[in-house]
Scaffold this active site. Structure first.
Site, PDB file in Angstrom:
ATOM      1  N   CYS A 424       0.816  -1.214   0.000  1.00 24.76           N
ATOM      2  CA  CYS A 424       0.000   0.000   0.000  1.00 24.76           C
ATOM      3  C   CYS A 424       0.850   1.264   0.000  1.00 24.76           C
ATOM      4  O   CYS A 424       0.505   2.253  -0.663  1.00 24.76           O
ATOM      5  CB  CYS A 424      -0.954  -0.004   1.194  1.00 24.76           C
ATOM      6  N   HIS A 468      -2.088   0.990   7.153  1.00 22.79           N
ATOM      7  CA  HIS A 468      -2.448   1.239   5.754  1.00 22.79           C
ATOM      8  C   HIS A 468      -2.094   2.669   5.381  1.00 22.79           C
ATOM      9  O   HIS A 468      -2.032   3.560   6.240  1.00 22.79           O
ATOM     10  CB  HIS A 468      -3.950   1.002   5.562  1.00 22.79           C
ATOM     11  N   ASP A 484      -7.963   5.431  -2.928  1.00 18.84           N
ATOM     12  CA  ASP A 484      -7.172   4.320  -2.400  1.00 18.84           C
ATOM     13  C   ASP A 484      -6.797   3.357  -3.526  1.00 18.84           C
ATOM     14  O   ASP A 484      -7.635   2.556  -3.970  1.00 18.84           O
ATOM     15  CB  ASP A 484      -7.964   3.576  -1.318  1.00 18.84           C
TER      16      ASP A 484
END
Length: 691
Positions: A424, A468, A484
């Site tokens: 991520c 994250h 995202d």
């Protein structure tokens, strides 16, 4: 004689250490080892080894295997160990280093523990060491370990004062258990009603201890390292419905400045004076729109919250960009309360000066990513650029992995056009870079996403592997919008968690073989892990976190609305009543003990027999003196009286087994019967009559 022997014998106190009972010393050493256990994760290895050697030295000296060092050698050992400590600390002075020095001082104390006085000094020092443990660990497991260490201390104290007591260890534990059961109700009442003051662990620790968790910088591989940790980040209890998994974005901080390959905060926080950490922010019953967060120590000021939240408790404050901060770094577990409210955390319209800092990029680097941004800019609006970039991630062969390849030079170009494998942090950094290169203000948001249900579904557990990073882009008419890329590349990560996202490559917690979460497919392991976590969670909420506000909230529910003054009176009444009840119970037990003591009854019968014979017992008179006076008055009973007196003395001043005591009591009763016959026979010959 060797040099070390001469050093060891240079002082008179270097004689073999035999002044203390061995069993009492063993309990003391065992307690020391147990009280050090909660600190093993932060103490340097050399200090643990030094404490083990020093305590072992004292134990071997107890049996004459070695000699305790004399003053000169003790001084040398102390200087060497302090020198190693100073070299290890390297000028850092924190609560952590101060506690380590205290442990070193306790270890050195073993070399001069020779007398009963030294035992008592070390006893009280170890009690203080038990309280120091709570500076670093307040979990129920470590609390039980610390209480067990204190119990060993108390048993050792009993053995010290009665080393030859029959069945000393068993009776010592039984006596300690009885005292615990007697004092437990008083302790519980005082805990609930005594006016709560800030506990020891609410002061700022200023600790140098490393914490697991997100930091104020992000390099491409940082969060993937966190993903290999199953430690708790925080727990959350909702007053109403729990948000769906995909909406659990816990915002922590914003990184807006790109320095080479590292994202960091462009505006750093200024100096803040030291202050107390308020750890009891959750007060009262939760409303339907509220939620409580119990955060594990981070040594950072940021608090984690869902979007559109507002602060409810006063130990957390909202800052710009929908972020929340503590007034002091979270050195210990902190409980705070927030509420969900539509538009509560909105930044509102942004000014041009504020947006310009979200367009910052290095002058050079990643030319292919810059060219991609230029191409998108030529034919698309800002919103279309965002959608096109997300479609690229969704449609092309990009992979979400915990095993990303090394991308040292122009890493964003390598990720987007060559490797197409990352975590991520890689994708969030690359997306922010492209959006900024296309003229769209963008920023990296770091926090956690997800959270698993605790036992019974009463709360959520967010762990470090839920860490994250995502992107927020500023779009005209919409404000800051979450973007995202992970949701486009690996939607299962957002919908159900990291385990499902990396199931194919088998990399979930691959380096943490002891974690219970790694074996979540084993029902028993998962059940036991969640039950233990629930116990610890309730301990943290209702015991560790039970402070002033929580107490006053509880008191307000009682009839009459008890305030601080009434609480003080109530506490004084509880203490007084407890002392009165304890005194009455002790008096009753003493009287009952006297009635049940067979030996005392036999001696009391002898005293009455002597008084009948005209020899009343005088105050402070010993059994031997009383027997001598009875022998002069009644020569016929002289031998029996003197033997009876010797047996009384033997009972009080000689150790014996329980069987020997029972046999002795039978002999005394027979002697008493013999004396009665001798006195009657003597009286019949002389014609005396005794009333």
């Amino acid at each position: 004689m060797s040099f070390l022997d001469r050093l060891g014998s240079s002082d008179a106190d270097s004689a073999p250490a035999t002044g203390l009972p061995s069993r009492a010393l063993l309990w003391l050493i065992g307690s020391f080892a147990l009280l050090l256990t909660p600190q093993w994760d932060r103490l340097p290895l050399w200090l643990i080894a030094a404490c083990a050697v020093l305590a072992s030295w004292r134990w071997l000296a107890q049996y004459g295997r070695v000699r305790l060092p004399g003053r000169l050698l003790r001084t040398g050992i102390m200087l060497v160990l302090i020198g190693v400590y100073v070299a290890t600390v390297q000028g850092r002075f924190t609560v952590d280093t101060a506690a380590s020095f205290f442990v070193l001082a306790v270890g050195l104390k073993w070399l001069e523990t020779r007398t009963v006085r030294d035992f008592y000094v070390l006893f009280f020092i170890l009690v203080y060491l038990a309280t120091v443990n709570f500076l670093f660990h307040q979990e129920i497991l470590w609390a039980l370990v610390t209480f067990a260490g204190v119990a060993l201390l108390l048993v050792g104290l009993q053995v010290l004062n009665a080393p030859e007591l029959p069945a000393g260890m068993k009776s010592g534990w039984r006596r300690l258990g009885g005292l615990f059961l007697k004092t437990l109700p008083v302790v519980v009442l005082l805990f609930v009603f005594f006016p709560r003051m800030s506990p020891l662990w609410s002061v700022p620790l200023v600790s140098g201890e490393a914490r697991t968790g997100i930091s104020d910088t992000m390099r491409p591989g940082d969060i993937s390292s966190l993903a290999q940790s199953s430690e708790r980040a925080f727990r959350v209890t909702f007053g109403g419905q729990v948000p769906p998994y995909r909406d659990r974005y816990w915002r922590g901080l914003i990184l807006d400045y790109l320095d080479g390959e590292t994202w960091r905060q462009g505006q750093t926080e200024g100096f803040r004076p030291l202050g107390r950490v308020a750890v009891d922010g959750g007060v009262g019953a939760l409303k339907l729109d509220e939620y409580d967060v119990l955060l594990e120590p981070t040594d950072q000021r940021w608090a984690f919250a869902l979007e559109n939240s507002r602060a409810v408790s006063d130990n957390v404050a909202e800052e710009s960009a929908d972020l929340f901060r503590f007034r002091r770094p979270a050195d210990s577990p902190v409980r705070y309360r927030l509420a969900l409210e539509a538009g509560a955390g909105s930044d509102g319209p942004a000014r041009g000066a504020d947006l310009r800092r979200y367009l910052q990029l290095p002058r050079e680097g990643n030319p292919r990513a810059r060219e991609l941004a230029r191409e998108l800019r030529q034919s698309m609006s800002n919103e279309q650029i965002v959608r096109s970039l997300m479609a690229r991630f969704r449609e092309q062969a990009y992979f979400y992995t915990l095993r990303p390849p090394a991308m040292p030079d122009n890493g964003i170009d390598t990720l987007l056009f060559d490797e197409k494998r990352g975590f991520c942090a890689h994708y969030a950094g690359a997306t922010t870079f492209v959006l900024r290169a296309a003229g769209i203000p963008a920023r990296v948001v770091v926090g956690y996403q997800g959270g698993e249900s605790g036992a019974g579904g009463d709360y959520l557990i967010v762990r470090q592997y839920d860490a994250h990073a995502w992107v927020e882009a500023y779009l005209d008419g919409q404000g800051w919008v979450r973007v995202d890329p992970t949701a486009a590349i690996a939607p299962e990560r957002i919908e159900s968690g990291l385990r499902d996202a990396v199931a194919d490559e088998g990399s979930f917690l691959e380096n943490d073989w002891a974690s219970a979460q790694r074996y979540a497919d084993v029902a028993l392991v998962q059940w036991a892990s969640l039950q233990l976590d629930r116990i610890n969670y309730q301990w943290q909420r209702w015991v560790v976190g039970y402070q002033g506000q929580s107490q006053m909230n509880l008191m307000s529910r009682l009839p009459g609305g008890i305030g601080m003054r009434e609480l003080g009176y109530l506490t004084a009444g509880i203490v007084g009543a407890g002392l009165l009840i304890a005194g009455l119970i002790s008096a009753l037990q003493m009287r009952r003990g006297e009635r049940r003591d067979a030996f005392r009854r036999v001696v009391a019968t002898w005293h009455r027999l002597c008084a009948t014979a005209g020899v009343p017992v005088r105050h402070g008179e010993t059994p031997s003196v009383l027997a001598s006076r009875l022998a002069k008055a009644e020569p016929a009973a002289a031998d029996s009286a003197r033997l009876f007196a010797r047996m009384v003395n033997s009972h009080y001043y000689s150790a014996g087994t329980e069987d020997e005591g029972g046999y002795q009591l039978k002999r005394m009763r027979r002697l008493l019967a013999t004396m009665k016959r001798q006195l009657r026979s003597s009286n019949s010959r002389t014609g005396k009559r005794r009333d």
